[in-house]
Motif scaffolding. Structure first.
Motif, short mmCIF file in Angstrom:
data_model
loop_
_atom_site.label_atom_id
_atom_site.label_comp_id
_atom_site.label_asym_id
_atom_site.label_seq_id
_atom_site.Cartn_x
_atom_site.Cartn_y
_atom_site.Cartn_z
N SER A 1 -5.30 -18.70 86.81
CA SER A 1 -5.84 -19.87 86.79
C SER A 1 -4.70 -20.70 88.01
O SER A 1 -4.85 -21.80 88.04
N GLY A 2 -3.97 -19.90 88.61
CA GLY A 2 -3.10 -20.77 89.51
C GLY A 2 -1.41 -20.12 89.65
O GLY A 2 -0.93 -19.61 90.63
N ASP A 3 -0.92 -20.36 88.46
CA ASP A 3 0.67 -20.21 88.53
C ASP A 3 1.00 -18.61 88.06
O ASP A 3 1.85 -18.18 88.59
N THR A 4 0.02 -18.14 87.31
CA THR A 4 0.54 -16.71 87.01
C THR A 4 0.37 -15.86 88.00
O THR A 4 1.20 -14.87 88.14
N GLY A 5 -0.67 -15.98 88.85
CA GLY A 5 -0.58 -15.02 89.98
C GLY A 5 0.54 -15.24 90.85
O GLY A 5 0.86 -14.11 91.15
N PRO B 1 11.65 -18.97 90.58
CA PRO B 1 11.55 -18.77 91.83
C PRO B 1 9.89 -19.33 92.41
O PRO B 1 9.96 -19.64 93.45
N THR B 2 8.92 -19.63 91.39
CA THR B 2 7.84 -19.99 91.89
C THR B 2 7.51 -21.52 91.28
O THR B 2 6.36 -21.61 91.38
N CYS B 3 8.73 -22.05 90.69
CA CYS B 3 8.55 -23.33 90.23
C CYS B 3 7.41 -23.50 88.91
O CYS B 3 6.97 -24.67 88.81
N ALA B 4 7.13 -22.56 88.25
CA ALA B 4 6.20 -22.74 87.10
C ALA B 4 6.76 -22.07 85.91
O ALA B 4 7.52 -21.06 86.28
N PHE B 5 6.41 -22.34 84.52
CA PHE B 5 6.88 -21.68 83.44
C PHE B 5 6.46 -20.29 83.61
O PHE B 5 7.36 -19.36 82.81
N LYS B 6 5.41 -19.69 84.13
CA LYS B 6 5.31 -18.22 84.12
C LYS B 6 6.34 -17.70 84.42
O LYS B 6 6.45 -16.51 83.98
N ASP B 7 7.40 -17.96 85.27
CA ASP B 7 8.57 -17.31 85.84
C ASP B 7 9.42 -16.77 84.46
O ASP B 7 9.84 -15.70 84.72
N MET B 8 9.48 -17.55 83.62
CA MET B 8 10.22 -17.33 82.41
C MET B 8 9.78 -15.79 82.04
O MET B 8 10.65 -15.20 81.34
N ALA B 9 8.43 -15.67 81.89
CA ALA B 9 8.22 -14.28 81.24
C ALA B 9 8.02 -13.03 82.51
O ALA B 9 8.26 -11.95 82.23
N LEU B 10 7.53 -13.51 83.63
CA LEU B 10 7.31 -12.69 84.76
C LEU B 10 8.46 -12.12 85.58
O LEU B 10 8.18 -11.25 86.29
N GLU C 1 5.42 -12.48 92.43
CA GLU C 1 6.88 -12.57 92.78
C GLU C 1 7.84 -11.80 91.85
O GLU C 1 8.73 -10.98 92.28
N GLY C 2 7.32 -11.48 90.67
CA GLY C 2 7.89 -10.57 89.73
C GLY C 2 8.02 -9.08 89.98
O GLY C 2 8.81 -8.47 89.94
N THR D 1 4.82 0.46 90.67
CA THR D 1 3.76 -0.68 90.52
C THR D 1 3.06 -1.11 92.00
O THR D 1 3.59 -0.97 92.84
N LYS D 2 1.79 -1.35 91.57
CA LYS D 2 1.13 -1.96 92.75
C LYS D 2 0.35 -2.99 91.84
O LYS D 2 0.04 -3.05 90.73
N ILE D 3 0.47 -4.31 92.50
CA ILE D 3 -0.31 -5.51 91.85
C ILE D 3 -1.37 -6.15 92.70
O ILE D 3 -1.30 -6.30 93.83
N LEU D 4 -2.43 -6.60 91.94
CA LEU D 4 -3.65 -7.10 92.63
C LEU D 4 -3.88 -8.28 91.75
O LEU D 4 -4.33 -8.28 90.52
N VAL D 5 -4.06 -9.60 92.51
CA VAL D 5 -4.37 -10.73 91.80
C VAL D 5 -5.72 -11.36 92.23
O VAL D 5 -6.10 -11.47 93.41
N PHE D 6 -6.48 -11.69 91.41
CA PHE D 6 -7.52 -12.58 91.58
C PHE D 6 -7.49 -13.90 91.28
O PHE D 6 -7.20 -14.24 90.19
N TYR D 7 -7.83 -14.74 92.07
CA TYR D 7 -7.98 -16.16 91.68
C TYR D 7 -9.19 -16.76 92.00
O TYR D 7 -9.98 -16.48 92.97
N PRO D 8 -9.55 -17.79 91.11
CA PRO D 8 -11.02 -18.57 91.38
C PRO D 8 -10.83 -19.25 92.80
O PRO D 8 -9.90 -20.09 93.02
#
Ligand code: PLP
Length: 500
Positions: free
Chosen positions: A144-148, A108-117, A153-154, A161-168
């Protein structure tokens, strides 16, 4: 199966506890007490299975406090073919030049992080029930961009659950930022930090272990959990695709069962490549793991000299998910190659946090070099490689993948290697369209407009734009908060205090 801490091997906790807690209270990372072997007979059985069944078989060996039914339910939900473009979660493309690409970006987010998340939220909510934590989980993420985006999305609308994402603030691509700031869901928040990824990650680690914050959270019926790549629940699903790629190569007749192969992995936090190392420990016929870095080549230096030194210039590159100077998961590799010498690991990590540097002994380095090779390239070489691969094979790769493609090619040339090699392809080229476009078609001018670049890239190459990227263009921005490094704690407390 019990789990230990890299900084105290006497720790012994269940998989559910490991996943729920994310990081050990002594600052160490959880690791399984041993690595179950997959026999050649089992491997040949895996070849005949689909991705979901392969995932269930491998993960059952580690999640011994989950039932087979629970695991099967998690894998079939996470790797539902409808969530992946083309219907297959991790297809392998074998190019005529002989290099294969393991494509981990069809989710769904076009990066490999989806495989785990895509699967972590299922593991996590079940883990919380198993340990009878009658608290909601606050998922803190530094990205660093893709995990967030993949974590948002996951976890979106996952109950409890609640989720808070910090990005640079200036460290992610325009597309990555837009993906996060338009995130839907009732339990999600996104904040930009004035700093780089390491600042965000350090801030999150500090807040995680801040007892005062933990108390305030508990008073609100919540507890912290992590979706960062230090969580075992992130690492475990990544072991699966190394096996899956191998099986696919056997099925396509590219290799015979039992043949050793190399993997070249574009590396940041050392999670992806570490999963490959664990696959090798489980008996997958892996010859070498080649660690590919961009100009932030702290790992290239470490894997060649044994000196880890983060005191260096930080580069913002066109492969931002690898712009990292502290690769957290390396600690797990060190624990393994020192035969679980927790005192040694604690010492090195203390030096790292106090001076930014440590050096491993020659025996440790020699053990690492038995398995790992390393290389890096800068942005102009990355773009050159995107162009070269496209012109040679009409295959389009994103900048992260191109770093690995180049390092793989140079490694093979330098060593005269004819071992079959798989480049791990970690993002869709459309996630980084402006740079990919200017690499394949320097005369094209999208005038700084990312969506124009997406359109032009598709026209120019005749490749399809992923649906989730095309849809971003018209989505409203929901988040615009920016905080300082020191303001992260307040942002967390604010979210924790909010009723959902
Ligand atoms: C996260 C990421 C990487 C680096 O993976 P690590 O597990 O942090 O080493 C490489 N490429 C892309 C596209 C990523 O999102």
């Amino acid at each position: 199966m019990k789990y230990q801490s890299t900084r105290d091997s006497r720790v012994s906790v269940s998989a559910a506890q490991t996943i729920a807690q994310g990081i050990c209270s002594n600052g160490g990372l959880f690791v399984p007490e041993d690595f179950p072997r997959i026999s050649e007979a089992e491997l040949s059985g895996l070849v005949k299975m689909d991705y979901r069944a392969r995932a269930a078989l491998i993960m059952r060996k580690y999640l011994t406090d989950f039932t087979s039914e629970e695991i099967a339910e998690c894998t079939s939900r996470a790797y539902d073919s409808r969530k992946f473009s083309g219907g297959v979660p991790a297809p392998v493309s074998v190019l005529k030049s002989g290099i294969s690409f393991l494509e981990l970006w069809h989710g769904p987010t076009c990066a490999f992080k989806d495989m785990a998340l895509q699967i972590l939220p299922h593991f996590l909510t079940r883990s919380l029930k198993k340990i009878r934590a009658d608290k909601d989980a606050l998922i803190l993420v530094a990205t660093s961009g893709d995990t967030g985006k993949a974590a948002l999305e996951g976890f979106r609308d996952v109950e409890g659950t609640k989720i808070l994402v910090f990005y640079p603030q200036d460290g992610v691509s325009a597309m990555q930022e837009r993906q996060m700031r338009t995130q839907e869901g009732s339990n999600v928040s996104v904040v930009a930090v004035q700093g780089n990824f390491d600042d965000a990650q350090t801030g999150v680690k500090r807040i995680f272990t801040d007892e005062d914050v933990q108390k305030q959270l508990a008073a609100n019926g919540m507890m912290f959990s992590s979706a960062n790549s230090i969580n075992w629940g992130r690492l475990l699903p990544q072991i699966v695709y190394y096996f899956s790629a191998y099986c696919d190569l056997v099925t396509s007749g590219t290799i015979p069962l039992g043949q050793e192969i190399d993997f070249c992995v574009p590396t940041g936090n050392f999670g992806d490549i570490l999963a490959g190392y664990y696959a090798k420990k489980m008996g997958l016929p892996v010859h070498r793991l080649i660690c590919a870095s961009n100009a932030n080549n702290v790992l290239t230096e470490f894997l060649t000299t044994g000196v880890y030194d983060r005191n260096r210039k930080f580069y913002t590159t066109i492969s931002p998910s690898m712009d990292i100077l502290v690769s957290s998961n390396l600690e797990r590799l060190l624990y393994d190659v020192t035969d679980r010498d927790d005192a040694k690991i604690s010492g090195w990590m203390k030096q790292l946090s106090e001076t930014g540097r440590y050096e491993v002994d020659s025996a440790t380095l020699a053990k690492i070099k038995e398995v790992f090779a390393a290389g890096f390239c800068d942005d102009s070489e990355t773009k050159e490689e995107i162009k070269r691969v496209y012109e040679a094979d009409h295959y389009l790769c994103d900048p992260h993948t191109a770093v690995a493609a180049r390092v793989a090619r140079e490694y093979r040339e330098k060593n005269g290697s004819s071992v079959p090699i798989v480049v791990v392809s970690t993002a869709s080229p459309y996630k980084f369209a402006p740079d990919v476009l200017s690499a394949v078609s320097p005369e094209s001018d999208a005038a700084g407009d990312v969506f124009r670049a997406v359109e032009m890239l598709s026209e120019r190459t005749g490749t399809e734009v992923p649906k989730s990227i095309a849809a971003l263009r018209t989505k409203p921005l929901r988040f615009s908060e920016v905080c300082s490094k020191d303001g992260m704690r307040d942002a967390v407390l604010r979210i924790a205090g909010k009723r959902s």
